[in-house]
Design a protein around this motif. Sequence first.
Motif, PDB file in Angstrom:
ATOM      1  N   VAL A  37       0.848  -1.098   0.074  1.00 38.64           N
ATOM      2  CA  VAL A  37       0.028  -0.018   0.047  1.00 38.64           C
ATOM      3  C   VAL A  37       0.883   1.464   0.024  1.00 38.64           C
ATOM      4  O   VAL A  37       0.506   2.141  -0.735  1.00 38.64           O
ATOM      5  N   LEU A 157      -3.037  -4.247   4.713  1.00 35.53           N
ATOM      6  CA  LEU A 157      -3.635  -3.367   3.697  1.00 35.53           C
ATOM      7  C   LEU A 157      -4.324  -1.972   4.336  1.00 35.53           C
ATOM      8  O   LEU A 157      -4.163  -1.068   3.820  1.00 35.53           O
ATOM      9  N   GLY A 161      -2.793   1.682   4.625  1.00 36.36           N
ATOM     10  CA  GLY A 161      -3.509   2.867   4.391  1.00 36.36           C
ATOM     11  C   GLY A 161      -3.621   3.815   5.233  1.00 36.36           C
ATOM     12  O   GLY A 161      -3.728   5.206   4.994  1.00 36.36           O
ATOM     13  N   SER A 165      -2.022   7.643   4.911  1.00 36.87           N
ATOM     14  CA  SER A 165      -2.808   8.728   4.819  1.00 36.87           C
ATOM     15  C   SER A 165      -2.937   9.759   5.815  1.00 36.87           C
ATOM     16  O   SER A 165      -2.878  10.833   5.661  1.00 36.87           O
ATOM     17  N   TRP A 173       5.043   7.222   4.922  1.00 38.74           N
ATOM     18  CA  TRP A 173       5.465   5.949   4.939  1.00 38.74           C
ATOM     19  C   TRP A 173       6.172   5.239   5.787  1.00 38.74           C
ATOM     20  O   TRP A 173       6.225   4.063   6.205  1.00 38.74           O
ATOM     21  N   ALA A 295      -1.558  -1.961  -6.153  1.00 37.29           N
ATOM     22  CA  ALA A 295      -1.228  -1.023  -5.464  1.00 37.29           C
ATOM     23  C   ALA A 295      -0.949   0.294  -6.296  1.00 37.29           C
ATOM     24  O   ALA A 295      -1.145   1.396  -6.024  1.00 37.29           O
ATOM     25  N   GLN A 299      -3.159   3.824  -7.098  1.00 37.54           N
ATOM     26  CA  GLN A 299      -2.853   4.926  -6.547  1.00 37.54           C
ATOM     27  C   GLN A 299      -2.329   5.899  -7.473  1.00 37.54           C
ATOM     28  O   GLN A 299      -2.721   7.061  -7.480  1.00 37.54           O
ATOM     29  N   SER A 305      -6.280   7.234  -2.745  1.00 39.83           N
ATOM     30  CA  SER A 305      -5.369   7.664  -1.527  1.00 39.83           C
ATOM     31  C   SER A 305      -4.887   6.248  -1.091  1.00 39.83           C
ATOM     32  O   SER A 305      -5.548   5.305  -1.350  1.00 39.83           O
ATOM     33  N   PRO A 306      -3.850   6.284  -0.326  1.00 40.02           N
ATOM     34  CA  PRO A 306      -3.433   4.928   0.434  1.00 40.02           C
ATOM     35  C   PRO A 306      -4.420   4.325   1.150  1.00 40.02           C
ATOM     36  O   PRO A 306      -4.583   3.026   1.127  1.00 40.02           O
ATOM     37  N   LEU A 307      -5.419   4.972   1.725  1.00 34.84           N
ATOM     38  CA  LEU A 307      -6.550   4.160   2.639  1.00 34.84           C
ATOM     39  C   LEU A 307      -7.576   3.648   1.843  1.00 34.84           C
ATOM     40  O   LEU A 307      -7.926   2.568   1.924  1.00 34.84           O
ATOM     41  N   ALA A 309      -7.170   2.756  -1.434  1.00 36.62           N
ATOM     42  CA  ALA A 309      -6.587   1.627  -2.162  1.00 36.62           C
ATOM     43  C   ALA A 309      -6.484   0.472  -1.238  1.00 36.62           C
ATOM     44  O   ALA A 309      -6.733  -0.592  -1.820  1.00 36.62           O
ATOM     45  N   GLY A 310      -6.098   0.642   0.077  1.00 34.95           N
ATOM     46  CA  GLY A 310      -6.185  -0.576   1.042  1.00 34.95           C
ATOM     47  C   GLY A 310      -7.528  -1.077   1.256  1.00 34.95           C
ATOM     48  O   GLY A 310      -7.663  -2.197   1.307  1.00 34.95           O
TER      49      GLY A 310
END
Length: 466
Positions: A37, A157, A161, A165, A173, A295, A299, A305-307, A309-310
Amino acid sequence: MAIDTSSLPSTRRRWYAVGVLMAAFMVDLVSVTIVNVALPSIERDLDANPTQLEWISAGYLLAFAVTLITAARLGDQVGRKRVFLASTALFGLASLACALAPDTTTLIAARLVQGIAAAGVAPQVLSTVYAVFGARERATVFGIWGFVAGLSQAVGLVLGGVLVSADVAGLGWRSIFLIFVPVTAAVVAFGAAWVPETRAENAARPKPIAALTLTAALVAIVLPLLEGARLGWPAWCWLCLAAGLVGVVGVAVQERNDPAAMLPLDLLRVRTVSIALVIQLVAFGTCSGLLLVLALWMQNGLGLSPLAAGLVTVALPLGALPTAPFVGRLTLRLGRWTVGLGCLVITLAIALLVPAALSTPDVALWQLVPGLALIGAGINLTMPSLTTLFMAEVPPHHAASASGIISTGQQFAGALGVALLGAVFFGQLGGDGDYREAFLATTVTAAAALAVCVPLFLGMSSQRPK
C-alpha cells in the motif's frame, strides 16, 4: 523432542505462549501487505525507480525464502525459543532501519534483513506449537491460525492505508515500519517469559555450503528478472539465470544420497510433489505480483489515496474467509479436483479485472471487489489443498525436508511473481505513464499464466488424502 516444561507449567501459560507466537506470525504477514500500500508514497518520497520498487517487495520474500530451511534446522538444533527471540529482535531493528532509511538502497538492504529475520521466526512458531500441544489442542490452534493468517493480510492493507494517509507527525510511509518496533519489543519481552524452549532430537545440522549455494542460485534467478528489462537484457542476465538453474540442480545432485538433503532428488521425482511445486510457483507467484501492481495502478493510475486503495484491496483476503471452514473437507472428498477448482476460480477472477483495466482511469471501484474477493477464495481453495496433497505423497523420512521445500517455494514464488509481473507492468507503462495499457497487459498475462496452470492438477495423484 526435548521440552523444558518447567517454563510453562500450566495450560493457561501455554495459551499465553500461543498469543505471543501468533503476534509474531501476524507481524511477518502484515509486513508483506502493509508495504504494498505504501509503495507509491515511497516512490515519490525517495524518487525510486521501478526496479527499486520491485526490490522493496521482492527482496523481503526472496530473503525469507532462501533463509527458511536453514533457520528451521538451526532452531531444531540450538533451541527454537532462542532463535525465535533473536530473530524477532532482529526484525524490530531492521524495521527501525527501514523507517530511518535515507534512500532506496538503504531501505532495500533493511528489507532484506527483515526477510531474513522473518524466516527465523516462522518455522520456530509452528514447530513450538506442534511440540507443546497434543493433537486435539493442536487442531484448535491451527484452526485459529488459519483465521489469523487471513485477517493479518487484511490488517496490513488497511493499517498501511491509515498510517500513510494520516501522515502522523509527518512520518508518512515511514510509520508503517516504525509501528513494528514496539510490537516486536513486546513480543520479545513476553516471549522470554512465556514461550517454552524446545528442540528436536537428532536434528539435522544446518549445512552452510549447501545453504549458501542454494541462496546464491535463487538470487541469481531473480536478479536478472528484476534488472533485465531496465538494462535491456545484457548477456550477464542470461548467464546469471543459467548459473542459478545450474546451482539449484547442483545442490540436489550433490546431496542425492544424504538423508537430510535440502532438495532430495527422490522426493522431487514424485509426480504429485513436482506438479504441486509448479502449480504453487505459478498460482502464488501470480497473485503476489498482482498485489504489487494493483497498489501502483490504484494510487498512481486511478488517483486513490493509500487508505482507499487499502480498503478496496482488503476484498481479497476477506474473500478467502468464507471458504476456510470447507477447504479441508473438500480436499478429503475431491482430492486433486479442489486444486483445479481453485486455479480455475483465480483465473476467472483475474479475468473479471480486465473491464476495470479497459476503463482506466474511469473505474467504478465496485467493479474491482468481485474479482478481488474471488481471487482470495481461489487462493484459499488452492494453497491449503495443494499443501495437503503434497505432504500426503511425501515419504515419512522426507517430511521435514518437504515442509521446508514447500514453504521456501511459496516465498520464492512470491518474489518471482513480483519480478515477472512487475516487468510486464513497468515495461508497458514506459515513459508516458499509460496505466491503462500497463494494467491491461498485466491482468491478461496473469490470467493466461493461471489458465495454463489449470490442467496441471490432472497429473497429480488421484488418491484422496486420508
